[in-house]
Design an enzyme around this catalytic site. Structure first.
Site, mmCIF file in Angstrom:
data_model
loop_
_atom_site.group_PDB
_atom_site.id
_atom_site.type_symbol
_atom_site.label_atom_id
_atom_site.label_comp_id
_atom_site.label_asym_id
_atom_site.label_seq_id
_atom_site.Cartn_x
_atom_site.Cartn_y
_atom_site.Cartn_z
ATOM 1 N N ARG A 25 -35.182 86.429 -12.561
ATOM 2 C CA ARG A 25 -34.449 87.390 -13.391
ATOM 3 C C ARG A 25 -35.380 88.135 -14.351
ATOM 4 O O ARG A 25 -35.001 88.425 -15.488
ATOM 5 C CB ARG A 25 -33.331 86.703 -14.206
ATOM 6 C CG ARG A 25 -32.160 86.218 -13.385
ATOM 7 C CD ARG A 25 -31.218 87.370 -13.073
ATOM 8 N NE ARG A 25 -30.208 86.974 -12.106
ATOM 9 C CZ ARG A 25 -28.975 86.594 -12.425
ATOM 10 N NH1 ARG A 25 -28.595 86.570 -13.670
ATOM 11 N NH2 ARG A 25 -28.139 86.258 -11.485
ATOM 12 N N ARG A 29 -31.025 92.063 -18.268
ATOM 13 C CA ARG A 29 -30.470 92.504 -19.552
ATOM 14 C C ARG A 29 -31.330 92.249 -20.779
ATOM 15 O O ARG A 29 -31.118 92.855 -21.820
ATOM 16 C CB ARG A 29 -29.095 91.864 -19.759
ATOM 17 C CG ARG A 29 -28.028 92.497 -18.900
ATOM 18 C CD ARG A 29 -26.781 91.655 -18.885
ATOM 19 N NE ARG A 29 -27.058 90.372 -18.249
ATOM 20 C CZ ARG A 29 -26.135 89.492 -17.884
ATOM 21 N NH1 ARG A 29 -24.869 89.737 -18.129
ATOM 22 N NH2 ARG A 29 -26.472 88.369 -17.298
ATOM 23 N N ARG A 38 -28.330 100.322 -17.168
ATOM 24 C CA ARG A 38 -27.019 99.683 -16.993
ATOM 25 C C ARG A 38 -25.917 100.372 -17.798
ATOM 26 O O ARG A 38 -24.740 100.296 -17.439
ATOM 27 C CB ARG A 38 -27.089 98.203 -17.411
ATOM 28 C CG ARG A 38 -27.330 97.240 -16.297
ATOM 29 C CD ARG A 38 -26.187 97.159 -15.304
ATOM 30 N NE ARG A 38 -25.262 96.091 -15.612
ATOM 31 C CZ ARG A 38 -23.962 96.245 -15.740
ATOM 32 N NH1 ARG A 38 -23.423 97.444 -15.638
ATOM 33 N NH2 ARG A 38 -23.179 95.219 -15.976
ATOM 34 N N ASP A 74 -28.906 91.542 -5.260
ATOM 35 C CA ASP A 74 -28.131 90.365 -5.622
ATOM 36 C C ASP A 74 -27.828 89.515 -4.411
ATOM 37 O O ASP A 74 -27.658 90.027 -3.301
ATOM 38 C CB ASP A 74 -26.820 90.730 -6.333
ATOM 39 C CG ASP A 74 -26.265 89.538 -7.076
ATOM 40 O OD1 ASP A 74 -26.668 89.305 -8.218
ATOM 41 O OD2 ASP A 74 -25.461 88.792 -6.478
ATOM 42 N N TYR A 151 -19.585 80.510 -3.865
ATOM 43 C CA TYR A 151 -18.978 81.735 -4.416
ATOM 44 C C TYR A 151 -17.825 82.203 -3.530
ATOM 45 O O TYR A 151 -16.762 82.578 -4.021
ATOM 46 C CB TYR A 151 -20.003 82.852 -4.563
ATOM 47 C CG TYR A 151 -20.905 82.649 -5.748
ATOM 48 C CD1 TYR A 151 -20.443 82.889 -7.044
ATOM 49 C CD2 TYR A 151 -22.200 82.191 -5.595
ATOM 50 C CE1 TYR A 151 -21.252 82.681 -8.138
ATOM 51 C CE2 TYR A 151 -23.029 81.977 -6.685
ATOM 52 C CZ TYR A 151 -22.545 82.219 -7.953
ATOM 53 O OH TYR A 151 -23.354 82.005 -9.034
HETATM 54 O O1 CP3 Z 1 -34.841 87.941 -10.484
HETATM 55 C C1 CP3 Z 1 -34.757 89.181 -10.508
HETATM 56 O O2 CP3 Z 1 -35.287 89.869 -11.412
HETATM 57 C C2 CP3 Z 1 -34.105 89.893 -9.350
HETATM 58 C C3 CP3 Z 1 -32.736 90.182 -9.493
HETATM 59 C C4 CP3 Z 1 -31.640 89.182 -9.142
HETATM 60 C C5 CP3 Z 1 -30.298 89.406 -9.517
HETATM 61 N N1 CP3 Z 1 -29.520 88.461 -8.947
HETATM 62 C C6 CP3 Z 1 -29.812 90.527 -10.314
HETATM 63 C C7 CP3 Z 1 -28.653 90.282 -11.186
HETATM 64 C C8 CP3 Z 1 -31.655 88.015 -8.384
HETATM 65 C C9 CP3 Z 1 -32.834 87.284 -7.770
HETATM 66 C C10 CP3 Z 1 -30.308 87.569 -8.273
HETATM 67 C C11 CP3 Z 1 -29.882 86.397 -7.488
HETATM 68 C C12 CP3 Z 1 -28.589 85.794 -7.787
HETATM 69 N N2 CP3 Z 1 -27.390 86.435 -7.935
HETATM 70 C C13 CP3 Z 1 -28.347 84.426 -7.886
HETATM 71 C C14 CP3 Z 1 -29.373 83.358 -7.677
HETATM 72 C C15 CP3 Z 1 -30.253 83.290 -8.853
HETATM 73 C C16 CP3 Z 1 -29.782 82.351 -9.875
HETATM 74 O O3 CP3 Z 1 -29.633 82.795 -11.031
HETATM 75 O O4 CP3 Z 1 -29.652 81.180 -9.530
HETATM 76 C C17 CP3 Z 1 -26.988 84.228 -8.147
HETATM 77 C C18 CP3 Z 1 -26.300 82.905 -8.378
HETATM 78 C C19 CP3 Z 1 -26.392 85.502 -8.160
HETATM 79 C C20 CP3 Z 1 -24.963 85.825 -8.360
HETATM 80 C C21 CP3 Z 1 -24.751 86.497 -9.648
HETATM 81 N N3 CP3 Z 1 -25.207 87.771 -9.945
HETATM 82 C C22 CP3 Z 1 -24.052 86.003 -10.776
HETATM 83 C C23 CP3 Z 1 -23.420 84.642 -10.872
HETATM 84 C C24 CP3 Z 1 -24.084 87.011 -11.734
HETATM 85 C C25 CP3 Z 1 -23.377 87.031 -13.068
HETATM 86 C C26 CP3 Z 1 -24.075 86.189 -14.069
HETATM 87 C C27 CP3 Z 1 -24.849 87.057 -15.016
HETATM 88 O O5 CP3 Z 1 -26.006 86.739 -15.286
HETATM 89 O O6 CP3 Z 1 -24.248 88.031 -15.489
HETATM 90 C C28 CP3 Z 1 -24.840 88.087 -11.220
HETATM 91 C C29 CP3 Z 1 -25.154 89.348 -11.914
HETATM 92 C C30 CP3 Z 1 -26.584 89.766 -11.904
HETATM 93 N N4 CP3 Z 1 -27.430 89.794 -10.821
HETATM 94 C C31 CP3 Z 1 -27.279 90.281 -13.011
HETATM 95 C C32 CP3 Z 1 -28.577 90.609 -12.570
HETATM 96 C C33 CP3 Z 1 -29.723 91.214 -13.349
HETATM 97 C C34 CP3 Z 1 -26.673 90.504 -14.381
HETATM 98 C C35 CP3 Z 1 -26.855 91.927 -14.651
HETATM 99 C C36 CP3 Z 1 -25.881 92.813 -15.226
HETATM 100 O O7 CP3 Z 1 -24.669 92.583 -15.368
HETATM 101 O O8 CP3 Z 1 -26.415 93.892 -15.553
#
Ligand code: CP3
Length: 342
Positions: A25, A29, A38, A74, A151
């Site tokens: 990540r 944010r 965003r 994602d 999920y």
């Molecule tokens: O690592 C990086 O910089 C690359 C980007 C990346 C995102 N999602 C962008 C994202 C990666 C590698 C993921 C993978 C991902 N997505 C996982 C596995 C990684 C982990 O954390 O274990 C999972 C479980 C997801 C599913 C997911 N996406 C969830 C549960 C959420 C909501 C939780 C949250 O943090 O808000 C997301 C949203 C998400 N994916 C965000 C980002 C940057 C939040 C961003 C936003 O709302 O702007």
């Protein structure tokens, strides 16, 4: 400046001039430049528009001294083309419209061609590789079946995975059919990412720590192994990551992966002993330590490097993703600190 191949060298357990570092990540944010984008686009918009996704992928590379870029995308994108539409809802995370709960639901899912339905991700990869000009390697990724299924079945995030496990124990045939489908799609999707230009891949099995070792072997490992095998056949290094895996690491290593990711709940040297010194390891600072005070964060990083003991094959990372409230200065200082230690 030469090409920075520290990360790829460490994946192959070759000697490096400094421990490579990147952060799960690392685009997100906590960065003002990400929040600026965003403010004008949804998360799915960013993921689906190659120019935006490429721009966000490069933000941490420009701002923080990381040794790898990770594709901005994602885990859940492949659900929609399978017939499981979802959205990201503010404050709630992902929300699946009609969660998968029965044999009939699984029968109605479809295989798809990632080169068509997720072509925007592959275009992002091409764009990022061009814009990186070899500065650092690009990592692609996808989810492992247990995490994806959790999920799809729960309909969103969960704390106990009750519905997931109810299906797993109650209707094992349906479970295996669903996971087999994820394995085929994810394997193919990762091959397509490598064809498009990613130089390593990470398999996220973020929630697999919810399983006991026996259940992991029965319900997750056969499917994850198939994905890891498809990824391995491409020739790029493969990272196999999960959290809450202290009791699973040994078995996860048998499932596959050139590099095994560990979280902070287990000391790095113990984790490395469990996975075997013939594998590389990635981890494992607690992301909460980046919230402050910096001295405490550096102590944590120093402890991890001491446990790695200069052995080739350590990639410094957090045990899970950077938290949104993290000060950017702490992330910068941490990368700098890791590079400065010998
Ligand atoms: O690592 C990086 O910089 C690359 C980007 C990346 C995102 N999602 C962008 C994202 C990666 C590698 C993921 C993978 C991902 N997505 C996982 C596995 C990684 C982990 O954390 O274990 C999972 C479980 C997801 C599913 C997911 N996406 C969830 C549960 C959420 C909501 C939780 C949250 O943090 O808000 C997301 C949203 C998400 N994916 C965000 C980002 C940057 C939040 C961003 C936003 O709302 O702007």
């Amino acid at each position: 400046m030469g090409v920075n191949d520290r990360f790829l060298r460490a994946c192959r357990r070759e000697p490096v001039d400094a421990t490579p570092v990147w952060f799960m990540r690392q685009a997100g944010r906590y960065m003002p430049e990400y929040r600026a984008i965003r403010a004008r686009h949804t998360l799915l918009d960013i993921c689906r528009q190659p120019e935006l996704a490429a721009q966000v992928t490069l933000q941490p590379v420009d701002r923080i001294d990381v040794d790898a870029a990770i594709l901005f995308s994602d885990l859940l994108l492949l659900l929609a083309p399978m017939g499981i539409p979802f959205d990201f809802v503010k404050g709630e995370g992902p929300v699946i419209e009609r969660p998968v709960r029965s044999a009939d639901d699984v029968d109605h899912l479809r295989q798809f061609e990632p080169r068509d339905e997720l072509s925007h991700v592959l275009e992002t990869i091409t764009l990022v590789r061009k814009e990186l000009e070899g500065r650092v390697p690009l990592i692609g990724f996808a989810g492992a079946p247990f995490t994806l299924a959790s999920y799809a079945i729960e309909g969103g995030p969960s704390s106990n995975y009750a519905k997931t496990k109810a299906l797993m124990y109650g209707e094992p045939k349906v479970w295996h059919k669903l996971c087999d489908m994820f394995a085929s799609i994810v394997g193919d999707y990762l091959v397509a990412q490598v064809e498009a230009g990613v130089q390593a891949v990470q398999i996220f099995d973020s929630w697999v720590g919810a399983l006991s070792p026996d259940d992991y072997r029965e319900f997750a490992l056969p499917h994850t192994s198939r994905i890891l095998e498809a990824a391995r056949a491409t020739g790029v290094p493969v990272i196999h990551f999960g959290t809450g895996t202290a009791t699973l690491l040994e078995t996860m290593a048998t499932a596959g992966g050139d590099v095994i990711g560990a979280d902070w709940r287990i000391p790095l040297d113990d984790a490395w002993r469990l996975i075997g010194h013939d594998r590389a390891i990635q981890g494992n600072l607690d992301p909460t330590l980046l919230l402050g005070p910096p001295e405490r964060m550096m102590d944590g990083a120093e402890d991890i490097l001491r446990r790695a003991a200069g052995r080739p094959g350590h990639i410094f990372n957090l045990g899970h993703g950077i938290l949104p409230e993290t000060p950017v200065e702490n992330v910068q200082a941490l990368a700098h600190f890791v590079h400065g230690q010998r």
